[in-house]
Design an enzyme around this catalytic site. Structure first.
Site, PDB file in Angstrom:
ATOM      1  N   HIS A 143      49.585  56.204  28.548  1.00 45.70           N
ATOM      2  CA  HIS A 143      50.379  55.267  29.351  1.00 45.70           C
ATOM      3  C   HIS A 143      49.574  53.977  29.458  1.00 45.70           C
ATOM      4  CE1 HIS A 143      52.499  53.286  32.438  1.00 45.70           C
ATOM      5  NE2 HIS A 143      51.670  53.601  33.412  1.00 45.70           N
ATOM      6  N   ASN A 191      52.434  46.779  31.825  1.00 41.93           N
ATOM      7  CA  ASN A 191      52.778  48.178  32.108  1.00 41.93           C
ATOM      8  C   ASN A 191      54.307  48.279  32.173  1.00 41.93           C
ATOM      9  OD1 ASN A 191      53.365  50.591  33.426  1.00 41.93           O
ATOM     10  ND2 ASN A 191      51.659  50.431  34.866  1.00 41.93           N
ATOM     11  N   CYS A 228      55.964  56.465  35.710  1.00 40.90           N
ATOM     12  CA  CYS A 228      55.231  56.223  34.458  1.00 40.90           C
ATOM     13  C   CYS A 228      55.059  57.481  33.617  1.00 40.90           C
ATOM     14  CB  CYS A 228      53.871  55.610  34.753  1.00 40.90           C
ATOM     15  SG  CYS A 228      54.014  54.090  35.698  1.00 40.90           S
TER      16      CYS A 228
HETATM   17  O1  UT7 Z   1      51.368  52.938  36.207  1.00 40.68           O
HETATM   18  C1  UT7 Z   1      50.675  52.851  37.408  1.00 40.68           C
HETATM   19  C2  UT7 Z   1      50.939  51.513  38.024  1.00 40.68           C
HETATM   20  N1  UT7 Z   1      49.816  50.978  38.707  1.00 40.68           N
HETATM   21  C3  UT7 Z   1      48.894  50.205  38.118  1.00 40.68           C
HETATM   22  O2  UT7 Z   1      48.941  49.938  36.953  1.00 40.68           O
HETATM   23  C4  UT7 Z   1      47.801  49.636  39.002  1.00 40.68           C
HETATM   24  C5  UT7 Z   1      46.455  50.214  38.791  1.00 40.68           C
HETATM   25  N2  UT7 Z   1      45.463  49.369  39.470  1.00 40.68           N
HETATM   26  C6  UT7 Z   1      44.991  48.264  38.898  1.00 40.68           C
HETATM   27  O3  UT7 Z   1      45.338  47.971  37.773  1.00 40.68           O
HETATM   28  C7  UT7 Z   1      43.986  47.431  39.681  1.00 40.68           C
HETATM   29  O4  UT7 Z   1      43.674  48.068  40.876  1.00 40.68           O
HETATM   30  C8  UT7 Z   1      44.520  46.007  39.941  1.00 40.68           C
HETATM   31  C9  UT7 Z   1      44.593  45.232  38.636  1.00 40.68           C
HETATM   32  C10 UT7 Z   1      45.879  46.068  40.607  1.00 40.68           C
HETATM   33  C11 UT7 Z   1      43.560  45.264  40.868  1.00 40.68           C
HETATM   34  O5  UT7 Z   1      42.277  45.215  40.300  1.00 40.68           O
HETATM   35  P1  UT7 Z   1      41.006  45.510  41.223  1.00 40.68           P
HETATM   36  O6  UT7 Z   1      39.820  45.239  40.389  1.00 40.68           O
HETATM   37  O7  UT7 Z   1      41.203  46.885  41.788  1.00 40.68           O
HETATM   38  O8  UT7 Z   1      41.115  44.379  42.300  1.00 40.68           O
HETATM   39  P2  UT7 Z   1      41.257  44.544  43.885  1.00 40.68           P
HETATM   40  O9  UT7 Z   1      42.573  45.168  44.217  1.00 40.68           O
HETATM   41  O10 UT7 Z   1      40.026  45.161  44.388  1.00 40.68           O
HETATM   42  O11 UT7 Z   1      41.318  43.062  44.319  1.00 40.68           O
HETATM   43  C12 UT7 Z   1      40.231  42.172  44.147  1.00 40.68           C
HETATM   44  C13 UT7 Z   1      40.661  40.826  44.627  1.00 40.68           C
HETATM   45  C14 UT7 Z   1      41.365  40.840  45.982  1.00 40.68           C
HETATM   46  O12 UT7 Z   1      40.946  39.714  46.685  1.00 40.68           O
HETATM   47  P3  UT7 Z   1      39.881  39.861  47.898  1.00 40.68           P
HETATM   48  O13 UT7 Z   1      40.541  40.753  48.878  1.00 40.68           O
HETATM   49  O14 UT7 Z   1      38.669  40.465  47.253  1.00 40.68           O
HETATM   50  O15 UT7 Z   1      39.716  38.459  48.341  1.00 40.68           O
HETATM   51  C15 UT7 Z   1      42.809  40.672  45.627  1.00 40.68           C
HETATM   52  O16 UT7 Z   1      43.543  40.037  46.641  1.00 40.68           O
HETATM   53  O17 UT7 Z   1      41.599  40.258  43.714  1.00 40.68           O
HETATM   54  C16 UT7 Z   1      42.720  39.773  44.418  1.00 40.68           C
HETATM   55  N3  UT7 Z   1      43.893  39.836  43.581  1.00 40.68           N
HETATM   56  C17 UT7 Z   1      44.209  38.872  42.716  1.00 40.68           C
HETATM   57  N4  UT7 Z   1      43.632  37.714  42.426  1.00 40.68           N
HETATM   58  C18 UT7 Z   1      44.180  36.946  41.486  1.00 40.68           C
HETATM   59  C19 UT7 Z   1      44.817  40.836  43.472  1.00 40.68           C
HETATM   60  N5  UT7 Z   1      45.732  40.493  42.559  1.00 40.68           N
HETATM   61  C20 UT7 Z   1      45.390  39.285  42.070  1.00 40.68           C
HETATM   62  C21 UT7 Z   1      45.930  38.439  41.101  1.00 40.68           C
HETATM   63  N6  UT7 Z   1      45.302  37.282  40.837  1.00 40.68           N
HETATM   64  N7  UT7 Z   1      47.054  38.753  40.422  1.00 40.68           N
END
Ligand code: UT7
Length: 329
Positions: A256, A286, A116
């Site tokens: 970014h 992204n 990125c």
């Molecule tokens: O350029 C760099 C590239 N990387 C990125 O852009 C990623 C940066 N990180 C993020 O954007 C965030 O961490 C995410 C959007 C990926 C995740 O958001 P979060 O608020 O950190 O959620 P989390 O990972 O803590 O997950 C919360 C819950 C989990 O369920 P449980 O374990 O609490 O039951 C995940 O399994 O949300 C669940 N989850 C989803 N639910 C619905 C993860 N992805 C999804 C989804 N739809 N697509």
């Protein structure tokens, strides 16, 4: 060092594929919802390359627009840099194909792999060559077809990313009408392969029936680690610009496009209002190395870049690798 040549941007371009993949489309592929994706990321839809399109095709269309904007012929290019993690193939460099398709018959070229941060790093490589007098006209393209390495059964990754390309032509400042290159930084911290990577296909895990069966050619990500890292370095990079140039010098932050919440959180830490930041993540997701140059071209088209003010572009991603670019418009 005497007689360094001041550097500027002569042209900007971008291209995104026609096909839109909406959150509603993704609801049919994985256990997710439009509400979750919008709340957690700000993304509504992303673009997906047509089956016959490869990264160099997207790069070509962005590069042609940037060259037209710069009023420069392809033969006048000295160097073509393609920043990408999804090149047409592992080698040769996608820059060689792009240079050929473009008609950059007098240029050399190579790919730059910094995920990125790729465009921001490429801009600094370009500036270095121009500043020293080795090259005059350098094209930097950030281009990705991330949809080819996404697992559309993995909701942790497939909802976040999209395809696209953005380009900038860097030249000596005397012939640049799209802003001055002011400064940049290139940073990294290794040993983070588990955080964000494509595990197989390289020398660590060469392609085999087993790597394919295990889905190791798809992107893997520890989202929470990336989230915390991104907020921290975004804020640090922009704070550095504030410390060196003063808050009032900044016209717009064009970061970014990682995640709307990350952007809001970093802007909050910096005590900067959201109208000081440009985002288009709702429409493209992204797009890794393509995200900053696409956003720059759109900010320019929308009249968001103010003459004489600084445009600050922080970028961060896999590696971990991060850095920034500052232009004076
Ligand atoms: O350029 C760099 C590239 N990387 C990125 O852009 C990623 C940066 N990180 C993020 O954007 C965030 O961490 C995410 C959007 C990926 C995740 O958001 P979060 O608020 O950190 O959620 P989390 O990972 O803590 O997950 C919360 C819950 C989990 O369920 P449980 O374990 O609490 O039951 C995940 O399994 O949300 C669940 N989850 C989803 N639910 C619905 C993860 N992805 C999804 C989804 N739809 N697509």
């Amino acid at each position: 060092m005497a007689n360094l040549i001041p550097v500027g941007v002569a042209g900007l371009g971008c291209y995104v594929p026609e096909r839109r993949l909406t959150n509603q489309d993704l609801e049919k592929l994985v256990d997710t919802s439009d509400e979750w994706i919008q709340q957690r990321t700000g993304i509504r839809e992303r673009r997906i390359a047509a089956p016959e399109q490869v990264t160099s095709n997207l790069a070509l269309l962005a590069a042609q627009q940037a060259l037209a904007d710069a009023k420069l012929a392809p033969e006048e290019l000295d160097l073509v840099i393609v920043s990408t993690v999804t090149g047409d193939q592992s080698f040769p460099a996608t820059a060689c194909r792009l240079g050929h398709d473009l008609g950059a018959v007098n240029a050399g070229g190579f790919d730059l792999g910094a995920a990125c941060s790729g465009f921001v790093f490429g801009a600094q490589v370009a500036a270095g060559f121009i500043r020293s007098g080795q090259f005059r006209n350098v094209l930097v393209v950030g281009a990705e077809v991330l949809s080819r390495i996404l697992d559309y059964t993995d909701r942790n990754t497939c909802v976040l990313f999209g395809d696209g390309a953005g380009a900038a032509v860097f030249t000596p400042l005397s012939r640049a009408s799209r802003g001055e290159f002011v400064e940049g930084s290139i940073r990294m911290e290794g040993a983070a392969e588990d955080v964000l990577c494509q595990p197989a296909g390289g020398s660590r895990h060469p392609a085999s029936a087993e790597t394919v069966a295990k889905g190791l050619h798809f992107m893997k990500m520890g989202g929470t680690k990336v989230y915390k890292f991104a907020v921290r370095v975004f804020a640090e990079l922009v704070q550095g610009v504030i410390d060196r140039h003063g808050r009032d010098a900044i016209g717009l932050v064009v970061p970014h496009q990682v995640n709307q919440r990350i952007i809001e959180s970093a802007m909050g830490q910096l005590d900067m209002p959201m109208d000081m930041v440009f985002t288009n993540i709702d429409r493209y997701g992204n797009t890794s190395a393509a995200s900053v140059p696409i956003a720059l071209r759109e900010a320019y088209d929308q009249g968001r870049l103010q003459r004489g003010k600084l445009v600050v572009c922080p970028a961060f991603g896999a590696g971990m690798a991060w850095g920034h670019l500052v232009l004076r418009w």
